[in-house]
Design a protein around this motif. Structure first.
Motif, PDB file in Angstrom:
ATOM      1  N   ARG A 193       4.680 -62.782  66.231  1.00  0.00           N
ATOM      2  CA  ARG A 193       3.598 -62.883  65.241  1.00  0.00           C
ATOM      3  C   ARG A 193       3.904 -62.064  63.989  1.00  0.00           C
ATOM      4  O   ARG A 193       3.597 -62.473  62.881  1.00  0.00           O
ATOM      5  N   ALA A 194       4.514 -60.880  64.179  1.00  0.00           N
ATOM      6  CA  ALA A 194       4.858 -60.040  63.032  1.00  0.00           C
ATOM      7  C   ALA A 194       5.876 -60.734  62.134  1.00  0.00           C
ATOM      8  O   ALA A 194       5.756 -60.717  60.902  1.00  0.00           O
ATOM      9  N   ILE A 195       6.866 -61.370  62.749  1.00  0.00           N
ATOM     10  CA  ILE A 195       7.897 -62.064  61.976  1.00  0.00           C
ATOM     11  C   ILE A 195       7.298 -63.261  61.233  1.00  0.00           C
ATOM     12  O   ILE A 195       7.488 -63.442  60.030  1.00  0.00           O
ATOM     13  N   LEU A 196       6.569 -64.101  61.972  1.00  0.00           N
ATOM     14  CA  LEU A 196       6.021 -65.304  61.356  1.00  0.00           C
ATOM     15  C   LEU A 196       5.007 -64.968  60.262  1.00  0.00           C
ATOM     16  O   LEU A 196       5.011 -65.572  59.190  1.00  0.00           O
ATOM     17  N   ILE A 198       1.949 -83.070  56.575  1.00  0.00           N
ATOM     18  CA  ILE A 198       2.592 -81.768  56.758  1.00  0.00           C
ATOM     19  C   ILE A 198       3.998 -81.892  57.336  1.00  0.00           C
ATOM     20  O   ILE A 198       4.753 -80.913  57.371  1.00  0.00           O
ATOM     21  N   SER A 199       4.364 -83.076  57.818  1.00  0.00           N
ATOM     22  CA  SER A 199       5.675 -83.239  58.459  1.00  0.00           C
ATOM     23  C   SER A 199       6.816 -83.295  57.447  1.00  0.00           C
ATOM     24  O   SER A 199       7.983 -83.308  57.823  1.00  0.00           O
ATOM     25  N   LEU A 200       6.494 -83.319  56.159  1.00  0.00           N
ATOM     26  CA  LEU A 200       7.528 -83.454  55.131  1.00  0.00           C
ATOM     27  C   LEU A 200       8.316 -82.167  54.912  1.00  0.00           C
ATOM     28  O   LEU A 200       9.464 -82.193  54.481  1.00  0.00           O
ATOM     29  N   ASN A 201       7.696 -81.020  55.189  1.00  0.00           N
ATOM     30  CA  ASN A 201       8.326 -79.745  54.860  1.00  0.00           C
ATOM     31  C   ASN A 201       8.379 -78.819  56.073  1.00  0.00           C
ATOM     32  O   ASN A 201       7.444 -78.763  56.865  1.00  0.00           O
ATOM     33  N   LYS A 202       9.478 -78.077  56.190  1.00  0.00           N
ATOM     34  CA  LYS A 202       9.670 -77.183  57.320  1.00  0.00           C
ATOM     35  C   LYS A 202       9.774 -75.726  56.860  1.00  0.00           C
ATOM     36  O   LYS A 202      10.386 -75.435  55.839  1.00  0.00           O
ATOM     37  N   LEU A 203       9.178 -74.831  57.643  1.00  0.00           N
ATOM     38  CA  LEU A 203       9.302 -73.396  57.440  1.00  0.00           C
ATOM     39  C   LEU A 203      10.046 -72.836  58.643  1.00  0.00           C
ATOM     40  O   LEU A 203       9.647 -73.068  59.781  1.00  0.00           O
ATOM     41  N   SER A 204      11.135 -72.129  58.400  1.00  0.00           N
ATOM     42  CA  SER A 204      11.941 -71.619  59.503  1.00  0.00           C
ATOM     43  C   SER A 204      12.081 -70.109  59.421  1.00  0.00           C
ATOM     44  O   SER A 204      12.215 -69.545  58.341  1.00  0.00           O
ATOM     45  N   ALA A 205      12.046 -69.450  60.583  1.00  0.00           N
ATOM     46  CA  ALA A 205      12.209 -67.997  60.630  1.00  0.00           C
ATOM     47  C   ALA A 205      13.251 -67.639  61.680  1.00  0.00           C
ATOM     48  O   ALA A 205      13.148 -68.045  62.842  1.00  0.00           O
ATOM     49  N   PHE A 206      14.285 -66.886  61.267  1.00  0.00           N
ATOM     50  CA  PHE A 206      15.302 -66.410  62.197  1.00  0.00           C
ATOM     51  C   PHE A 206      14.791 -65.161  62.909  1.00  0.00           C
ATOM     52  O   PHE A 206      14.200 -64.281  62.288  1.00  0.00           O
ATOM     53  N   MET A 207      15.041 -65.094  64.239  1.00  0.00           N
ATOM     54  CA  MET A 207      14.570 -63.958  65.020  1.00  0.00           C
ATOM     55  C   MET A 207      15.684 -63.408  65.907  1.00  0.00           C
ATOM     56  O   MET A 207      16.097 -64.064  66.854  1.00  0.00           O
ATOM     57  N   PRO A 208      16.160 -62.208  65.606  1.00  0.00           N
ATOM     58  CA  PRO A 208      17.097 -61.570  66.529  1.00  0.00           C
ATOM     59  C   PRO A 208      16.325 -61.052  67.736  1.00  0.00           C
ATOM     60  O   PRO A 208      15.247 -60.481  67.591  1.00  0.00           O
ATOM     61  N   VAL A 209      16.841 -61.288  68.926  1.00  0.00           N
ATOM     62  CA  VAL A 209      16.179 -60.799  70.134  1.00  0.00           C
ATOM     63  C   VAL A 209      17.193 -60.014  70.962  1.00  0.00           C
ATOM     64  O   VAL A 209      18.138 -60.582  71.528  1.00  0.00           O
ATOM     65  N   ALA A 210      16.991 -58.690  71.014  1.00  0.00           N
ATOM     66  CA  ALA A 210      17.889 -57.821  71.764  1.00  0.00           C
ATOM     67  C   ALA A 210      17.534 -57.831  73.252  1.00  0.00           C
ATOM     68  O   ALA A 210      16.435 -58.253  73.638  1.00  0.00           O
ATOM     69  N   ARG A 231      20.787 -61.885  70.553  1.00  0.00           N
ATOM     70  CA  ARG A 231      21.063 -63.242  70.122  1.00  0.00           C
ATOM     71  C   ARG A 231      20.005 -63.655  69.120  1.00  0.00           C
ATOM     72  O   ARG A 231      18.938 -63.050  69.033  1.00  0.00           O
ATOM     73  N   TYR A 232      20.286 -64.719  68.390  1.00  0.00           N
ATOM     74  CA  TYR A 232      19.369 -65.157  67.346  1.00  0.00           C
ATOM     75  C   TYR A 232      18.753 -66.507  67.687  1.00  0.00           C
ATOM     76  O   TYR A 232      19.409 -67.392  68.237  1.00  0.00           O
ATOM     77  N   TYR A 233      17.484 -66.609  67.353  1.00  0.00           N
ATOM     78  CA  TYR A 233      16.727 -67.824  67.615  1.00  0.00           C
ATOM     79  C   TYR A 233      16.034 -68.255  66.333  1.00  0.00           C
ATOM     80  O   TYR A 233      15.852 -67.466  65.403  1.00  0.00           O
ATOM     81  N   LEU A 234      15.667 -69.509  66.303  1.00  0.00           N
ATOM     82  CA  LEU A 234      15.039 -70.081  65.123  1.00  0.00           C
ATOM     83  C   LEU A 234      13.737 -70.748  65.537  1.00  0.00           C
ATOM     84  O   LEU A 234      13.726 -71.608  66.417  1.00  0.00           O
ATOM     85  N   ILE A 235      12.636 -70.297  64.935  1.00  0.00           N
ATOM     86  CA  ILE A 235      11.349 -70.951  65.184  1.00  0.00           C
ATOM     87  C   ILE A 235      10.982 -71.761  63.952  1.00  0.00           C
ATOM     88  O   ILE A 235      11.008 -71.244  62.830  1.00  0.00           O
ATOM     89  N   LYS A 236      10.664 -73.030  64.159  1.00  0.00           N
ATOM     90  CA  LYS A 236      10.341 -73.916  63.047  1.00  0.00           C
ATOM     91  C   LYS A 236       8.875 -74.338  63.089  1.00  0.00           C
ATOM     92  O   LYS A 236       8.360 -74.719  64.130  1.00  0.00           O
ATOM     93  N   LEU A 237       8.249 -74.249  61.940  1.00  0.00           N
ATOM     94  CA  LEU A 237       6.884 -74.745  61.776  1.00  0.00           C
ATOM     95  C   LEU A 237       6.881 -75.745  60.630  1.00  0.00           C
ATOM     96  O   LEU A 237       7.797 -75.756  59.791  1.00  0.00           O
ATOM     97  N   LEU A 238       5.869 -76.586  60.594  1.00  0.00           N
ATOM     98  CA  LEU A 238       5.704 -77.539  59.500  1.00  0.00           C
ATOM     99  C   LEU A 238       4.554 -77.085  58.615  1.00  0.00           C
ATOM    100  O   LEU A 238       3.592 -76.486  59.092  1.00  0.00           O
ATOM    101  N   GLY A 239       4.649 -77.360  57.334  1.00  0.00           N
ATOM    102  CA  GLY A 239       3.567 -76.974  56.438  1.00  0.00           C
ATOM    103  C   GLY A 239       3.597 -77.771  55.155  1.00  0.00           C
ATOM    104  O   GLY A 239       4.661 -78.175  54.679  1.00  0.00           O
ATOM    105  N   ASN A 240       2.419 -78.018  54.606  1.00  0.00           N
ATOM    106  CA  ASN A 240       2.328 -78.715  53.323  1.00  0.00           C
ATOM    107  C   ASN A 240       0.947 -78.462  52.740  1.00  0.00           C
ATOM    108  O   ASN A 240       0.007 -78.111  53.457  1.00  0.00           O
TER     109      ASN A 240
END
Length: 404
Positions: free
Chosen positions: A190-193, A162-174, A359-368
């Motif tokens: 959780r809603a974003i992901l 699963i380490s071969l591929n990354k899933l990323s989600a940008f999150m604005p946090v006010a 500001r914006y943050y990035l949460i990264k998960l791995l998946g395959n």
């Protein structure tokens, strides 16, 4: 303000366009636009709850009691984001997304996306490789364990890294989101992901080339297949299907029943495990009328229980119009996590700076993911699928002809 349903539709359409054009910037913009809308929805619920104390708002939003690790994660994120130098503080933050949050995200994904509920979907937070049985049978033998048997059994076990591929989600946090507290931050994350990552997962599970993404159900993965270093695995050869007669369906099911290692042998096919995935347009124009036609005919014939009727029909925009997938859901193995015991990582993002109050943050998960064998899924051409069944004569009494 747009409703969540409309936002979701727009996100899906934007993603579809971005996937087809492979435009990374379009995908990022789609994430951000969606996340901004969801954040505003959460903040509206926060305000409504503060004014009314209505616990139904908490239930609707999925607010629940956080674990100690979850609270620590979100509170640390909030404190870091409030600091005078959030970028450096986030970089130095020695804490990451707990595996329980990924579990909750997976539950949300399964509840809202039928395909993800049916495939073998696993939390891979603590490990990097997912093992699976390529033979589809219990790996056990009688008698002395010889070197030949050991070799045979080891050859029947495959793995997915699963380490071969990354899933990323940008999150604005006010700033208002930070003030809402850990529980509301959890609901937002959780809603974003669950929504943003779902599209990438479904696209990968169906069409993934295996190049920086999962190997999709439509891909040819037989031993010896030629894999391109740029385009990944080729698509399977399509099987033309023009009707859903017993004979045609029986032949397709027989293909699924072939043993992955020895096609002269068979494996058990569970009717509840069979899935049929098609484009929504094809579903309403062809598949639904054909299925209803079969049901009406079964009624005339007095058939009340047809265990091998196609039961799990899934509409997906990720399936090209005129094509469909028939296969065994449990044979597709999909892992989602971080590949470590610490959970997913969070990073400060400089991608967007146009709003001072967030500001914006990035949460990264791995998946395959991949199917266990090439015989697990069939790629179908349903361009000319008939919406009616052929004329059937019921022994000496009833003659029926179903019309589309």
């Amino acid at each position: 303000m747009k409703s969540k349903d409309i936002l979701k539709q727009e996100l899906t359409q934007t993603f579809s366009t971005a996937m087809q054009s492979e435009n990374q910037e379009d995908m990022i913009n789609a994430f951000v636009e969606f996340a901004t809308g969801v954040q505003q929805e959460v903040l509206n619920d926060v305000k409504a709850y503060q004014e009314t104390g209505d616990k139904e708002i908490l239930q609707k939003r999925g607010i629940h009691q956080l674990t100690q690790k979850e609270t620590k994660f979100y509170q640390s994120w909030i404190d870091a984001a409030k600091s005078s130098n959030p970028k450096q503080t986030i970089t130095d933050l020695d804490i990451a997304l707990p595996f329980t949050v990924i579990d909750n995200v997976m539950d949300d994904l399964k509840a809202n996306h039928p395909l993800l509920n049916l495939v073998d979907f696993q939390n891979m937070t603590a490990v990097k490789k997912m093992l699976y049985n390529k033979q589809g049978k219990q790996l056990a033998v009688w008698g002395q364990i010889t070197s030949e048997i050991t070799k045979e059994l080891s050859g029947a076990i495959g793995s997915v890294d699963i380490s071969l591929n990354k899933l990323s989600a940008f999150m604005p946090v006010a700033k208002d989101m930070l003030a809402a507290g850990p529980q509301w931050m959890d609901a937002y994350v959780r809603a974003i992901l669950s929504e943003a990552v779902a599209y990438g997962l479904e696209e990968g599970i169906i069409n993934g080339t295996g190049k920086d993404q999962p190997i999709g159900m439509i891909r040819d993965i037989h031993d010896g297949v030629s894999v391109s270093s740029t385009d990944g695995y080729p698509a399977k050869k399509k099987r033309v299907v023009t009707e859903f007669s017993d004979t045609v369906l029986g032949e397709l099911y027989a293909e699924l029943a072939k043993d992955p290692i020895d096609p002269k042998k068979s494996r058990t096919v569970n009717a509840n495990d069979i899935i049929f995935i098609c484009n929504p347009f094809d579903y309403f124009k062809k598949v639904m009328p054909a299925i209803r036609s079969i049901k009406r005919l079964n009624y005339v014939l007095g058939i009340t229980n047809d265990p091998f009727e196609i039961q799990n029909i899934i509409q997906s925009e990720q399936v090209e119009e005129g094509t469909a997938i028939l296969g065994l859901a449990s044979k597709y193995k999909m892992g989602l996590g971080s590949g470590s015991s610490k959970g997913g990582t969070i990073e400060y993002s400089d991608e967007y700076k146009f709003l001072e109050d967030q500001r914006y943050y990035l949460i990264k998960l791995l998946g395959n993911g991949r199917a266990t064998a090439d015989t697990d899924f069939l790629y179908l051409d349903i361009t000319n699928l008939s919406s009616s069944v052929k004329e059937v004569t019921v022994k000496g009494t009833v003659n029926t002809k179903e019309q589309a």
